[in-house]
Design an enzyme around this catalytic site. Structure first.
Site, mmCIF file in Angstrom:
data_model
loop_
_atom_site.group_PDB
_atom_site.id
_atom_site.type_symbol
_atom_site.label_atom_id
_atom_site.label_comp_id
_atom_site.label_asym_id
_atom_site.label_seq_id
_atom_site.Cartn_x
_atom_site.Cartn_y
_atom_site.Cartn_z
ATOM 1 N N ASP A 35 -27.300 11.688 31.819
ATOM 2 C CA ASP A 35 -27.110 11.644 30.376
ATOM 3 C C ASP A 35 -25.950 12.522 29.935
ATOM 4 O O ASP A 35 -25.400 13.306 30.711
ATOM 5 C CB ASP A 35 -28.389 12.112 29.668
ATOM 6 N N MET A 59 -33.170 16.557 17.761
ATOM 7 C CA MET A 59 -32.363 15.448 17.246
ATOM 8 C C MET A 59 -32.533 15.269 15.737
ATOM 9 O O MET A 59 -32.723 14.155 15.240
ATOM 10 C CB MET A 59 -32.719 14.143 17.975
ATOM 11 N N LYS A 93 -26.089 8.750 25.739
ATOM 12 C CA LYS A 93 -26.225 8.177 24.403
ATOM 13 C C LYS A 93 -25.732 9.203 23.395
ATOM 14 O O LYS A 93 -26.137 10.359 23.414
ATOM 15 C CB LYS A 93 -27.680 7.828 24.102
#
Length: 269
Positions: free
Chosen positions: A51, A187, A73
Site C-alpha cells: 500500500d 481517515m 489507494k
C-alpha cells in the site's frame, strides 16, 4: 526458505511456503515497530503487494530479489480497485509464489484484510495473518496520548471517518460522542468538518480536547492539540492533512504533562 540467521527466534518462526499469501501489517510507519514475523515475511517473499502508507525504509528490508507491486489507494487519485488487488493475490499464489500483502498498520483494522482473507479462503488459497501495530494507538502513544488511562476511561472507540460503500453517513457521530468514551478516528481529515459539526449540533461540548497527529510515528510526525469547537479552523490554519489520526476526548490532556520529556513526541503544529 530459511529465516534470516541473525534472528534469535529464527528456528521458531513459521515456514513461508510457496503458494501462500501472508497478509502482513507493516505497523504505523516507524520501521522499528515492524514485528519479527513481518520482517521474516519480507525477507522470504517472492512478491510484495504493498500500500501507499508503507515506507521506503520498510520496503528496503525485503529480500532484494522480491518483486514489488504498488497498489496504494489515495483519495482523489486513480487507485487500484480492491477486487483487482484480491484477484492478483490469488493469481500470484497459484503461480506458486510466496506472496506478501503488505499494509500500513494492522490488516484487520480498517485495512480491508478481512475482505482479502475471505476471498483467499473462498479461492482455496492458504494464508497467514500477521498483525501490525495500528496507527490509531501507536500514533497517539508517540504523541504522548494514552488510549486508556486508569480511572479516566474504561474503553475507547476506534472509528473511520470514511463512509462505508453505498452509505454516505454510516456512523451516528452524535451517539458516539454521547458515550463519553474517547474516539480515535482514522481517515477522517476529508470529512472532519461534517463529523465535528454533527457532534456539536447534537450537544457535544465544544471544549472537548482534540488532537490531530499527522504522519504518525514517522520523522515528520506533527501534533496539533485543540478543542472540538476550534479544531476545524485550527486544522485549516495549520495545514493539517492526511494521513492523520484524530483523537477526541480527555485522553488528550495528558500530553501536556508528558511532551517535554517524551523523546518521540514529534513536532507541534
Amino acid at each position: 526458505m530459511n529465516a534470516p540467521a541473525f534472528l534469535p527466534l529464527a528456528p521458531h518462526l513459521p515456514s513461508f511456503e510457496p503458494g501462500q499469501v501472508w497478509l502482513v501489517g507493516a505497523g504505523a510507519g516507524d520501521p522499528g515497530l515492524l514485528t519479527l514475523l513481518a520482517l521474516h515475511a519480507l525477507q522470504n517473499a517472492d512478491v510484495i503487494v504493498h500500500d501507499a502508507l508503507v515506507s521506503d525504509e520498510i520496503l528496503a528490508l525485503a529480500r532484494p530479489q522480491a518483486r514489488r507491486a504498488f497498489v496504494g489507494k489515495r483519495g482523489g487519485h486513480p487507485s487500484a480497485h480492491q477486487d483487482d488487488i484480491t484477484e492478483s493475490l490469488i493469481e500470484l499464489a497459484r503461480q506458486n509464489l510466496r506472496v506478501v500483502r503488505l499494509k500500513g498498520g494492522d490488516p484487520f483494522v480498517f485495512g480491508r484484510g478481512g475482505e482479502e482473507a475471505a476471498r483467499l479462503a473462498e479461492a482455496g488459497v492458504f494464508f497467514r495473518i500477521v498483525p501490525g501495530v495500528t496507527s490509531g494507538l501507536a500514533g497517539l502513544a508517540y504523541a504522548g496520548i494514552p488510549a486508556t488511562t486508569r480511572g479516566a476511561n474504561r474503553g475507547v472507540i476506534l472509528a473511520t471517518g470514511h463512509p462505508c460503500a453505498n452509505d454516505e453517513e454510516s456512523l451516528d457521530w452524535a451517539r458516539l460522542a454521547q458515550t463519553g468514551l474517547p474516539i480515535i478516528l482514522y481517515m477522517a481529515m476529508k470529512r472532519l468538518d461534517i463529523i465535528v459539526e454533527t457532534m456539536l449540533n447534537d450537544g457535544a461540548d465544544p471544549k472537548t480536547p482534540v488532537a490531530i497527529v499527522e504522519e504518525a510515528t514517522s520523522p515528520r510526525q506533527r501534533t496539533l492539540v485543540t478543542t472540538l469547537g476550534a479544531c476545524r479552523e485550527d486544522a485549516k490554519a495549520h495545514g493539517c492533512a492526511a494521513p492523520a489520526i484524530v483523537a477526541i476526548g480527555t485522553i488528550v490532556n495528558l500530553r501536556e504533562q508528558l511532551q517535554d520529556f517524551l523523546i518521540n513526541a514529534g513536532a507541534r503544529a
